[in-house]
Design an enzyme around this catalytic site. Structure first.
Site, PDB file in Angstrom:
ATOM      1  N   SER A 251      55.600  77.698  95.839  1.00  0.00           N
ATOM      2  CA  SER A 251      54.959  78.768  95.082  1.00  0.00           C
ATOM      3  C   SER A 251      53.437  78.702  95.102  1.00  0.00           C
ATOM      4  CB  SER A 251      55.433  78.719  93.625  1.00  0.00           C
ATOM      5  OG  SER A 251      55.065  77.485  93.019  1.00  0.00           O
ATOM      6  N   LYS A 252      52.857  77.691  95.715  1.00  0.00           N
ATOM      7  CA  LYS A 252      51.411  77.561  95.748  1.00  0.00           C
ATOM      8  C   LYS A 252      50.801  78.583  96.721  1.00  0.00           C
ATOM      9  CE  LYS A 252      50.963  74.105  92.864  1.00  0.00           C
ATOM     10  NZ  LYS A 252      52.278  74.105  92.221  1.00  0.00           N
TER      11      LYS A 252
END
Length: 378
Positions: A183-184
């Protein structure tokens, strides 16, 4: 609607990602294969650092950085309590003590003005977090650290690709550390991370620590960990790098559009909604677009989240309980300290965000948020 639509991202990158994965499957070097060195060279060029060292996760990046700097039992490391637990976790794992300093209320980043008062003879390092995608006040922090002879380790897990006064996140201090959690801003399809440094000795120490302290095969010159990043994950990040400049531009466009649309609702002016602040000398890659829902001026965050979820709009809270109120860390700090961190924990709410979010979806989020806050205020 997805909170972060990784399936949509994969669909756009599928040929490149599949080809990269197939190449690894063909050569079979799953540990320290050629993609590892290729990615490290690309990351060093991207950050402008002399060295980039890939590791197994963002947590390992922080741990290895502190180990390379010699942090040990009895030392103190100054950091923020308003962050993911890994930031303080690695300090405690080394037998050191995290010393918590409160955040700025508008950016949620470490309040550098409060740092000097917490420095003691036991302070070994300062570990700021570039929260939500924006780098904190690094010039002031680095100058302060230099006066006291202290290294700075930037936790850039949420800000890879952001810039501060023209310099990329990860390029500050003795080490910059980032995460490639899916999710970064730049993510792989599992765990991964990297460290960045200009110091040859620190880079060598980090490379040895990530392979169990080996300076050569079966010769362990220092304590280490199993901290390598898998070749397959490096291959995936390499494929994603080709689209990353577009994704960064898209994130900044969407972040600015969220702010404009939400400002136009009038909710910030009535105090029902707090918007994030980006300082004029830096940008933000919006790892999260995080608003504030003051409980004193409306229905409260939980009610807003439930109303949005009922309309198919997911939200998240990063982070509801600051570290000095977590059971494992509560004894390290008085409960009343860091009041801005506590207030943020009660109010912050992250909206769907990512480079593949559409304007139509963004408009739905804004209208739904406006509707439930206006209805509660009526």
């Amino acid at each position: 609607m997805q909170f972060i639509d990784l399936k949509r991202q994969y669909a756009a990158l599928k040929p490149a990602i599949d080809a990269r994965i197939q190449r690894v499957l063909d050569h079979g070097q799953y540990i320290m294969g050629p993609e590892v060195a290729e990615l490290e060279a690309a990351l060093a060029a991207f950050t402008g650092r002399k060295h980039a060292i890939t590791v197994a996760s963002g947590t390992e990046a922080l741990l290895i950085a502190l180990m390379a700097l010699g942090v040990q039992a009895g030392d103190e490391v100054i950091t923020t309590p308003f962050t993911f637990v890994a930031t303080a976790e690695v300090i405690v794992l080394l037998g050191a003590t995290p010393v918590f300093v409160d955040i700025e209320p508008d950016t949620c980043n470490l309040d550098v003005r409060q740092v000097e008062a917490r420095i003691t003879p036991r302070t070994k390092a300062i570990l700021p977090v570039s929260l939500y995608g924006q780098v904190p006040d690094m010039d002031e922090l680095l100058a302060l650290a230099a006066r006291h002879g202290l290294p700075v380790v930037e936790d850039a897990a949420q800000s890879f690709g952001a810039r501060y006064q023209g310099r990329p996140s990860g390029s500050f201090g003795a080490f910059g550390c980032t995460s490639f959690f899916p999710s970064k801003p730049l993510g792989c399809y599992g765990d991964g991370g990297a460290l960045f440094t200009d110091d040859d000795a620190l880079a060598q120490a980090a490379r040895e620590i990530r392979v169990h302290g080996q300076s050569r095969r079966y010769h362990h010159s220092r304590l280490g960990v199993g901290g390598r990043m898998d070749t397959l994950q490096c291959a995936i990040v390499l494929a994603k790098l080709d689209r990353f400049a577009w994704e960064l531009e898209r994130r900044q466009t969407l972040g600015a559009r969220y702010t404009a649309l939400l400002s136009a609702t009038g909710l910030p002016q009535t105090g029902q909604l707090g918007l994030p602040t980006v300082r004029p000398d830096r940008d933000c890659v919006w790892a999260q677009y995080t608003v504030r829902i003051p409980s004193t001026r409306g229905p409260g965050r939980e009610a807003v989240q439930a109303a949005l979820q009922a309309q198919g709009i997911p939200t998240a809270v990063h982070y509801p309980v600051p570290l000095h109120h977590q059971p494992a860390y509560a004894a390290l700090c008085c409960p009343e300290c860091c009041p801005e961190s506590l207030r943020a924990g009660r109010e912050v709410m992250s909206l769907p965000m990512g480079p593949d979010l559409t304007e139509e979806e963004q408009g739905r989020v804004v209208e739904a948020l406006r509707g439930c806050l206006e209805e509660a205020h009526a």
